[in-house]
Write a protein that holds these residues in place. Structure first.
Motif, PDB file in Angstrom:
ATOM      1  N   TRP A   1       0.832  -1.189   0.000  1.00  0.00           N
ATOM      2  CA  TRP A   1       0.000   0.000   0.000  1.00  0.00           C
ATOM      3  C   TRP A   1       0.877   1.253   0.000  1.00  0.00           C
ATOM      4  O   TRP A   1       1.999   1.254   0.486  1.00  0.00           O
ATOM      5  N   SER A   2       0.331   2.305  -0.587  1.00  0.00           N
ATOM      6  CA  SER A   2       0.979   3.613  -0.606  1.00  0.00           C
ATOM      7  C   SER A   2      -0.068   4.648  -0.226  1.00  0.00           C
ATOM      8  O   SER A   2      -1.191   4.299   0.158  1.00  0.00           O
ATOM      9  N   ASN A   3       0.270   5.908  -0.359  1.00  0.00           N
ATOM     10  CA  ASN A   3      -0.714   6.950  -0.076  1.00  0.00           C
ATOM     11  C   ASN A   3      -1.846   6.934  -1.101  1.00  0.00           C
ATOM     12  O   ASN A   3      -2.934   7.458  -0.839  1.00  0.00           O
ATOM     13  N   ASP A   4      -1.579   6.343  -2.264  1.00  0.00           N
ATOM     14  CA  ASP A   4      -2.538   6.408  -3.364  1.00  0.00           C
ATOM     15  C   ASP A   4      -3.217   5.086  -3.693  1.00  0.00           C
ATOM     16  O   ASP A   4      -4.356   5.076  -4.175  1.00  0.00           O
ATOM     17  N   THR A   5      -2.544   3.960  -3.509  1.00  0.00           N
ATOM     18  CA  THR A   5      -3.074   2.679  -3.974  1.00  0.00           C
ATOM     19  C   THR A   5      -2.940   1.581  -2.914  1.00  0.00           C
ATOM     20  O   THR A   5      -2.130   1.673  -1.990  1.00  0.00           O
ATOM     21  N   VAL A   6      -3.739   0.541  -3.107  1.00  0.00           N
ATOM     22  CA  VAL A   6      -3.637  -0.706  -2.342  1.00  0.00           C
ATOM     23  C   VAL A   6      -3.583  -1.836  -3.366  1.00  0.00           C
ATOM     24  O   VAL A   6      -4.454  -1.940  -4.227  1.00  0.00           O
ATOM     25  N   GLU A   7      -2.545  -2.670  -3.270  1.00  0.00           N
ATOM     26  CA  GLU A   7      -2.366  -3.782  -4.195  1.00  0.00           C
ATOM     27  C   GLU A   7      -2.426  -5.105  -3.430  1.00  0.00           C
ATOM     28  O   GLU A   7      -1.932  -5.194  -2.303  1.00  0.00           O
ATOM     29  N   THR A   8      -3.008  -6.104  -4.061  1.00  0.00           N
ATOM     30  CA  THR A   8      -2.922  -7.466  -3.531  1.00  0.00           C
ATOM     31  C   THR A   8      -2.417  -8.387  -4.630  1.00  0.00           C
ATOM     32  O   THR A   8      -2.652  -8.156  -5.814  1.00  0.00           O
ATOM     33  N   TYR A   9      -1.736  -9.445  -4.205  1.00  0.00           N
ATOM     34  CA  TYR A   9      -1.218 -10.452  -5.133  1.00  0.00           C
ATOM     35  C   TYR A   9      -1.458 -11.812  -4.500  1.00  0.00           C
ATOM     36  O   TYR A   9      -1.053 -12.063  -3.354  1.00  0.00           O
ATOM     37  N   MET A  10      -2.153 -12.694  -5.234  1.00  0.00           N
ATOM     38  CA  MET A  10      -2.516 -14.009  -4.721  1.00  0.00           C
ATOM     39  C   MET A  10      -1.961 -15.106  -5.623  1.00  0.00           C
ATOM     40  O   MET A  10      -2.254 -15.140  -6.820  1.00  0.00           O
ATOM     41  N   LEU A  11      -1.171 -15.976  -5.054  1.00  0.00           N
ATOM     42  CA  LEU A  11      -0.678 -17.164  -5.745  1.00  0.00           C
ATOM     43  C   LEU A  11      -0.981 -18.350  -4.837  1.00  0.00           C
ATOM     44  O   LEU A  11      -0.316 -18.559  -3.824  1.00  0.00           O
ATOM     45  N   GLY A  12      -2.016 -19.114  -5.180  1.00  0.00           N
ATOM     46  CA  GLY A  12      -2.454 -20.180  -4.285  1.00  0.00           C
ATOM     47  C   GLY A  12      -3.605 -19.718  -3.417  1.00  0.00           C
ATOM     48  O   GLY A  12      -4.006 -18.550  -3.410  1.00  0.00           O
ATOM     49  N   ASP A  13      -4.147 -20.657  -2.630  1.00  0.00           N
ATOM     50  CA  ASP A  13      -5.441 -20.452  -1.984  1.00  0.00           C
ATOM     51  C   ASP A  13      -5.386 -19.836  -0.601  1.00  0.00           C
ATOM     52  O   ASP A  13      -6.120 -20.238   0.302  1.00  0.00           O
ATOM     53  N   SER A  14      -4.537 -18.824  -0.418  1.00  0.00           N
ATOM     54  CA  SER A  14      -4.635 -17.986   0.769  1.00  0.00           C
ATOM     55  C   SER A  14      -5.536 -16.799   0.445  1.00  0.00           C
ATOM     56  O   SER A  14      -6.088 -16.712  -0.651  1.00  0.00           O
ATOM     57  N   TYR A  15      -5.682 -15.862   1.388  1.00  0.00           N
ATOM     58  CA  TYR A  15      -6.668 -14.795   1.232  1.00  0.00           C
ATOM     59  C   TYR A  15      -6.069 -13.413   1.444  1.00  0.00           C
ATOM     60  O   TYR A  15      -5.205 -13.216   2.305  1.00  0.00           O
ATOM     61  N   GLY A  16      -6.581 -12.470   0.665  1.00  0.00           N
ATOM     62  CA  GLY A  16      -6.356 -11.059   0.900  1.00  0.00           C
ATOM     63  C   GLY A  16      -7.711 -10.380   0.902  1.00  0.00           C
ATOM     64  O   GLY A  16      -8.451 -10.471  -0.080  1.00  0.00           O
ATOM     65  N   VAL A  17      -8.066  -9.724   1.983  1.00  0.00           N
ATOM     66  CA  VAL A  17      -9.397  -9.133   2.113  1.00  0.00           C
ATOM     67  C   VAL A  17      -9.247  -7.632   2.345  1.00  0.00           C
ATOM     68  O   VAL A  17      -8.524  -7.205   3.250  1.00  0.00           O
ATOM     69  N   ILE A  18      -9.912  -6.851   1.507  1.00  0.00           N
ATOM     70  CA  ILE A  18      -9.882  -5.391   1.631  1.00  0.00           C
ATOM     71  C   ILE A  18     -11.205  -4.923   2.229  1.00  0.00           C
ATOM     72  O   ILE A  18     -12.291  -5.320   1.776  1.00  0.00           O
ATOM     73  N   PHE A  19     -11.112  -4.088   3.255  1.00  0.00           N
ATOM     74  CA  PHE A  19     -12.289  -3.525   3.912  1.00  0.00           C
ATOM     75  C   PHE A  19     -12.424  -2.056   3.512  1.00  0.00           C
ATOM     76  O   PHE A  19     -11.430  -1.322   3.461  1.00  0.00           O
ATOM     77  N   TYR A  20     -13.679  -1.647   3.278  1.00  0.00           N
ATOM     78  CA  TYR A  20     -13.952  -0.283   2.847  1.00  0.00           C
ATOM     79  C   TYR A  20     -14.664   0.489   3.947  1.00  0.00           C
ATOM     80  O   TYR A  20     -15.320  -0.089   4.821  1.00  0.00           O
ATOM     81  N   ALA A  21     -14.531   1.795   3.859  1.00  0.00           N
ATOM     82  CA  ALA A  21     -15.110   2.659   4.892  1.00  0.00           C
ATOM     83  C   ALA A  21     -16.625   2.540   4.949  1.00  0.00           C
ATOM     84  O   ALA A  21     -17.233   2.818   5.993  1.00  0.00           O
ATOM     85  N   ASP A  22     -17.257   2.101   3.854  1.00  0.00           N
ATOM     86  CA  ASP A  22     -18.718   1.965   3.859  1.00  0.00           C
ATOM     87  C   ASP A  22     -19.193   0.647   4.451  1.00  0.00           C
ATOM     88  O   ASP A  22     -20.389   0.334   4.437  1.00  0.00           O
TER      89      ASP A  22
END
Length: 266
Positions: free
Chosen positions: A95-116
């Motif tokens: 993550w930076s001040n401007d973006t959030v990146e995820t990268y998935m290789l295999g069956d683990s998880y990346g979950v992004i939560f939003y302010a709404d």
């Protein structure tokens, strides 16, 4: 607020690893071989790869490129070959001040939560399309009440043998192992940071459905913020113990390793 992280072994050895760096984090889940036919321990491989990712991500470039260079570094440093090398998932976020990146290789998880209050779950589910019959067979047998006996082990051997035949192939699935080019097939997402409140990385042993009270990933995140991620993992582990034969939640083993990394961003 600081990043929170915890890991819990499912059995005697924990094959999960995690790394937290400057504006990035990763969770790696080393795959256990039921047949025991790998020269190195899956946890050892996951740890080597985590250490390498900690060095390659800060160099910039794409996340896929960083994982590719990390796999290559570990392979070359230890003379690894596909036939004897364990594999590992990679769930990576930056993550930076401007973006959030995820990268998935295999069956683990990346979950992004939003302010709404909404959430977006990122994973790599291509493994689900491999060895479909073998997976259905062991789950059916567990649901029928046979438990984790010799028959279950035989079915798991069949499952992993079929997975091995399809590993790192276009008609199969992609995973970190001895082939750096597999990293190019990871699933990447990039979005603006505005409106993103937090993110979670987790190995597949962390399942909200097996938590006694949670229904969403945000529930797990909130509990981790309040009581710590180790508390969340322990509650899932204890819930699994109430299903010792895998009938309620048909799964490959009684307890999988569990890792949870929580990153507040707002």
């Amino acid at each position: 607020m600081k990043t929170l992280a915890a890991t819990l072994a499912g059995a005697s050895r924990n094959q999960d690893r995690y790394v937290i760096g400057e504006r990035f984090a990763a969770v790696l889940d080393g795959a256990t071989s039921v047949a025991g036919d790998r020269s190195h321990d899956p946890g050892w491989y996951a740890e080597q790869l985590a250490d390498a990712i900690e060095k390659t991500v800060p160099q910039g470039g794409s996340l896929a490129g960083a994982v590719e260079e990390a796999i290559r570094a570990v392979r070359d440093a230890h003379g690894l070959t596909a036939e004897t090398t364990p594999t590992s998932t990679v769930a990576l976020a930056r993550w930076s001040n401007d973006t959030v990146e995820t990268y998935m290789l295999g069956d683990s998880y990346g979950v992004i939560f939003y302010a709404d209050g909404t959430e977006a779950v990122h994973t790599d589910d291509r493994l689900d399309a491999v060895a479909v019959n073998e997976r259905a067979a062991y789950r059916k047998r567990l649901a029928e009440g046979h438990g984790y006996d010799k028959g279950h082990r035989a079915l798991m051997l069949d499952l992993q043998a079929e997975q091995a035949r399809r590993c790192n192939r276009p008609e199969g699935y992609w995973i970190a192992g001895a082939h750096p080019e597999a990293a190019r097939h990871g699933i990447t997402s990039v979005e603006g940071r505005a409106g993103v409140s937090a993110l979670v990385l987790a190995s597949d042993g962390v399942d909200p459905a097996r938590h006694p009270e949670a229904t969403t990933w945000h529930d797990l995140y909130d509990e981790a913020r309040q009581h710590g991620p180790a508390h969340v993992l322990q509650r899932i582990h204890e819930a699994e113990s109430t299903d010792p034969g895998g009938q309620r939640w048909p799964r490959a083993k009684l307890h999988d390793d569990k890792t949870l990394v929580c990153v507040p961003l707002a």
